[in-house]
Design a protein around this motif. Structure first.
Motif, PDB file in Angstrom:
ATOM      1  N   ALA A 293     -10.408  -2.484   1.261  1.00 40.00           N
ATOM      2  CA  ALA A 293     -10.342  -1.256   0.471  1.00 40.00           C
ATOM      3  C   ALA A 293      -9.247  -0.354   1.021  1.00 40.00           C
ATOM      4  O   ALA A 293      -9.187  -0.106   2.226  1.00 40.00           O
ATOM      5  CB  ALA A 293     -11.682  -0.519   0.493  1.00 40.00           C
ATOM      6  N   LYS A 294      -8.383   0.113   0.148  1.00 35.64           N
ATOM      7  CA  LYS A 294      -7.324   1.031   0.557  1.00 35.64           C
ATOM      8  C   LYS A 294      -7.095   2.071  -0.532  1.00 35.64           C
ATOM      9  O   LYS A 294      -7.063   1.730  -1.721  1.00 35.64           O
ATOM     10  CB  LYS A 294      -6.025   0.270   0.829  1.00 35.64           C
ATOM     11  CG  LYS A 294      -4.908   1.158   1.381  1.00 35.64           C
ATOM     12  CD  LYS A 294      -3.691   0.351   1.814  1.00 35.64           C
ATOM     13  CE  LYS A 294      -2.617   1.259   2.395  1.00 35.64           C
ATOM     14  NZ  LYS A 294      -1.426   0.485   2.852  1.00 35.64           N
ATOM     15  N   VAL A 295      -6.947   3.315  -0.112  1.00 33.14           N
ATOM     16  CA  VAL A 295      -6.691   4.404  -1.052  1.00 33.14           C
ATOM     17  C   VAL A 295      -5.218   4.783  -0.985  1.00 33.14           C
ATOM     18  O   VAL A 295      -4.672   5.024   0.101  1.00 33.14           O
ATOM     19  CB  VAL A 295      -7.563   5.640  -0.742  1.00 33.14           C
ATOM     20  CG1 VAL A 295      -7.190   6.806  -1.657  1.00 33.14           C
ATOM     21  CG2 VAL A 295      -9.043   5.303  -0.900  1.00 33.14           C
ATOM     22  N   TYR A 296      -4.585   4.820  -2.137  1.00 34.42           N
ATOM     23  CA  TYR A 296      -3.193   5.232  -2.252  1.00 34.42           C
ATOM     24  C   TYR A 296      -3.131   6.612  -2.909  1.00 34.42           C
ATOM     25  O   TYR A 296      -3.994   6.956  -3.713  1.00 34.42           O
ATOM     26  CB  TYR A 296      -2.399   4.231  -3.099  1.00 34.42           C
ATOM     27  CG  TYR A 296      -2.323   2.854  -2.493  1.00 34.42           C
ATOM     28  CD1 TYR A 296      -1.221   2.469  -1.726  1.00 34.42           C
ATOM     29  CD2 TYR A 296      -3.348   1.939  -2.689  1.00 34.42           C
ATOM     30  CE1 TYR A 296      -1.154   1.203  -1.174  1.00 34.42           C
ATOM     31  CE2 TYR A 296      -3.293   0.669  -2.132  1.00 34.42           C
ATOM     32  CZ  TYR A 296      -2.191   0.310  -1.372  1.00 34.42           C
ATOM     33  OH  TYR A 296      -2.130  -0.947  -0.827  1.00 34.42           O
ATOM     34  N   LYS A 297      -2.122   7.355  -2.566  1.00 35.90           N
ATOM     35  CA  LYS A 297      -1.979   8.713  -3.083  1.00 35.90           C
ATOM     36  C   LYS A 297      -0.846   8.785  -4.107  1.00 35.90           C
ATOM     37  O   LYS A 297       0.268   8.346  -3.839  1.00 35.90           O
ATOM     38  CB  LYS A 297      -1.704   9.693  -1.944  1.00 35.90           C
ATOM     39  CG  LYS A 297      -1.477  11.135  -2.392  1.00 35.90           C
ATOM     40  CD  LYS A 297      -1.197  12.030  -1.192  1.00 35.90           C
ATOM     41  CE  LYS A 297      -0.838  13.447  -1.610  1.00 35.90           C
ATOM     42  NZ  LYS A 297      -0.543  14.321  -0.442  1.00 35.90           N
ATOM     43  N   VAL A 298      -1.169   9.339  -5.275  1.00 37.12           N
ATOM     44  CA  VAL A 298      -0.166   9.632  -6.287  1.00 37.12           C
ATOM     45  C   VAL A 298       0.081  11.140  -6.262  1.00 37.12           C
ATOM     46  O   VAL A 298      -0.864  11.929  -6.255  1.00 37.12           O
ATOM     47  CB  VAL A 298      -0.643   9.195  -7.694  1.00 37.12           C
ATOM     48  CG1 VAL A 298       0.340   9.645  -8.761  1.00 37.12           C
ATOM     49  CG2 VAL A 298      -0.833   7.688  -7.734  1.00 37.12           C
ATOM     50  N   GLU A 299       1.327  11.547  -6.228  1.00 34.49           N
ATOM     51  CA  GLU A 299       1.657  12.960  -6.084  1.00 34.49           C
ATOM     52  C   GLU A 299       1.338  13.747  -7.353  1.00 34.49           C
ATOM     53  O   GLU A 299       1.411  13.234  -8.473  1.00 34.49           O
ATOM     54  CB  GLU A 299       3.150  13.130  -5.757  1.00 34.49           C
ATOM     55  CG  GLU A 299       3.573  12.500  -4.440  1.00 34.49           C
ATOM     56  CD  GLU A 299       2.924  13.160  -3.234  1.00 34.49           C
ATOM     57  OE1 GLU A 299       2.549  14.358  -3.329  1.00 34.49           O
ATOM     58  OE2 GLU A 299       2.786  12.484  -2.196  1.00 34.49           O
TER      59      GLU A 299
END
Length: 545
Positions: free
Chosen positions: A62-68
């Motif tokens: 599980a990995k969370v990515y950030k969208v600006e």
């Protein structure tokens, strides 16, 4: 994994059902529904972090990515960050209180991304052009926010459950925030009562007092990914929406989690290409090319599933991609749905549906749209209509734990069918034959000419130059208010203009308006069809296609 055959498909269903816990799904729905998961909110970030922790506890990647915030991809823009902190609304005539609302009891009271402010003022009713301290209107909330001169805009929606507070969104960019201009929502029943009173007595003074505190920020938008390797089949669900948002779309997010959980228990190497993604609807999905590194071959979108149909009034649909696109996801989904849901027997022992389900022509409005504009074989499981859709009454008690589990099984079984070329081919052939019959019956009932399924994919090539679906906000901003409101009245215009026509145009498909009418069984008047044709030509000129 042993290749799936028609003889052991039922065995695969039983195998998967053993690995999907019956109560876990509703537990996840309850947790997600406790957060206000508006796109751009910290509540959404916390909800996604909770899902991530659950995946990790189950031993899954599980990995969370950030969208600006305030970013853009194609025609889709991400909003500024926004958290609702407090909101109150009181409507009275003299000492008589006609309505009293607060954010705690009605989490959809504030329109998403509304600025804060407070005050009291006299209510006026607005149809199109108006101004006043407090304006009551059913105009599109974003349009009303930009065009109506008022301190408070009270919005109502006759298409939502009449006793509930509807959910609306402004989804503002930072440059569009006007401090002190507040947008709130009230039930249609209350709105009609106010309008009736003012029609009978135009001089009647209806006083409205309000208070709203919000916080704008740039925390970004989270995208959660659980992949074990190269993404072959992607199961996607949007996790955003305000509290409670159980059917839309804590349900799809929970079913996706159950599918991941079951896959983890099976530990089958052949399912290593099944990837699970939770996104803010559209605004996170359009960035998945960058996040995943490569596109999947197939996409299963879970959006509004697993409800108690006796409560929501819903029918589960397998939503096809546009018929001019070759693909096998829809056929695999339908065969899988029948394998799981035909769970009761007729008097003679023939398996029959245990819930209401059917197939649907292509319909836009969810994350499968993004993949279709990229040319990826995509389909959706979706329940519609939904009694409490986009209101504060979309609560977890409308969701069925067993149907959440069934949805998870259908999603994984779809992957199994797609993994077996022989079974996939047989399912696709059978589904096309069924689809032809389905259209023939619908054509008989509606009088709309059915599409010819013989030459559907002739000359197909993958679309190019499309980074996203066309947004209705782009159409609003470029073609103007008059065109926007004309389109709102034409059923099916959204699906045609935002995805179907752009993709068809990109691959060089001629006369796609006529194709869409037949494919969607659209009953447009001549005037409506001419309007769509004209708007499409104007849109092409603006975009430069």
């Amino acid at each position: 994994m042993e290749k799936v055959s028609c003889t052991n498909l039922k065995e695969q269903v039983l195998k998967l059902q053993k690995e999907v816990p019956r109560t876990l799904g509703i537990d996840i729905v309850n947790v997600l529904s406790s957060y206000s998961r508006i796109t751009g909110s910290t509540g959404l970030v916390k909800a996604v972090e909770g899902l991530k922790e659950g995946l990790e506890n189950a031993g899954l990647p599980a990995k969370v990515y950030k969208v600006e915030n305030n970013a853009r991809r194609g025609f889709i823009e991400t909003p500024t960050g926004w958290d609702p902190l407090e909101a109150e609304l009181v409507i009275r005539i003299g000492e008589k209180v006609l309505g009293r609302f607060n954010l705690l009891e009605h989490p959809t009271l504030l329109s998403a991304h509304s600025p804060g402010g407070e005050g009291c003022g006299r209510l006026v009713v607005c149809e199109r052009e108006c101004s006043g301290e407090v304006v009551l209107t059913d105009l599109n909330p974003y349009d009303a926010y930009l065009s109506v001169d008022a301190k408070l805009i009270l919005h109502y929606d006759k298409n939502r459950f009449h006793e509930a507070v509807p959910y609306t969104g402004l989804f503002l960019k930072a440059s569009e925030v006007k401090q002190g201009k507040v947008v709130m929502n009230i039930p249609y029943r209350l709105a009609t009562d106010l309008i009736s009173r003012l029609l009978v007595n135009p001089s009647l003074e209806v006083e409205v007092c309000w208070k709203a505190r919000v916080r704008f920020h740039t925390a970004g938008l989270p995208v959660l990914v659980s992949c074990g390797g190269r993404p072959t089949t992607l199961i996607v669900s949007h996790v955003c929406h305000p509290k409670p948002g159980a059917h839309d779309n804590a349900s799809g997010s929970a079913a996706n989690f159950l599918a991941a959980f079951a896959k983890g228990n099976l530990r089958d190497p052949s399912l290593g290409g099944v990837c699970h993604v939770w996104v803010p609807e559209y605004t996170g999905t359009v960035f998945l090319k960058d996040i995943l590194g490569e596109l999947p071959e197939h996409v299963v979108n879970l959006d509004m599933v697993g409800s108690k149909q006796s409560v929501t009034g819903s029918v589960l649909s397998v939503v096809n991609p546009p018929l001019f696109m070759p693909g096998r996801v829809a056929s695999a989904m339908y065969v899988s749905a029948r394998s799981v849901l035909d769970a009761v027997e007729s008097f003679e022992g023939v398996h029959q549906p245990s819930i209401r389900y059917d197939i649907s022509p292509y319909s836009a409005g969810s994350d499968h749209d993004v993949f279709i504009t990229w040319g990826v074989d995509s389909g959706m499981l979706n329940e519609w209509p939904s009694k409490y859709y986009h209101t504060d009454m979309d609560t977890p008690d409308t969701i069925s734990p067993s149907q959440l589990s069934n949805t998870a099984v259908i999603a994984l079984l779809t992957s199994y069918v797609l993994s077996d070329p022989g079974l996939s081919e047989r399912a696709n052939k059978a589904y096309r034959e069924y689809l032809a019959g389905w259209y023939s019956v619908k054509s008989t009932l509606t009088g709309v000419e059915a599409p010819s399924l013989g030459d559907l994919n002739s000359g197909y090539r993958r679309p190019t130059g499309l980074e996203s679906p066309v947004s209705m906000r782009f159409i609003y901003k470029t073609l103007g208010r008059d065109t926007f409101y004309k389109l709102r009245k034409i059923k099916g215009a959204y699906s045609y203009l935002t995805v179907y026509a752009p993709v068809a145009e990109s691959i060089g498909l001629k006369d796609h308006l006529s194709r869409y009418i037949r494919e969607g069984l659209v009953e447009w008047s001549k005037e409506e069809a001419e309007t769509l044709a004209k708007v499409w030509e104007e849109l092409k000129a603006v975009v430069g296609w």
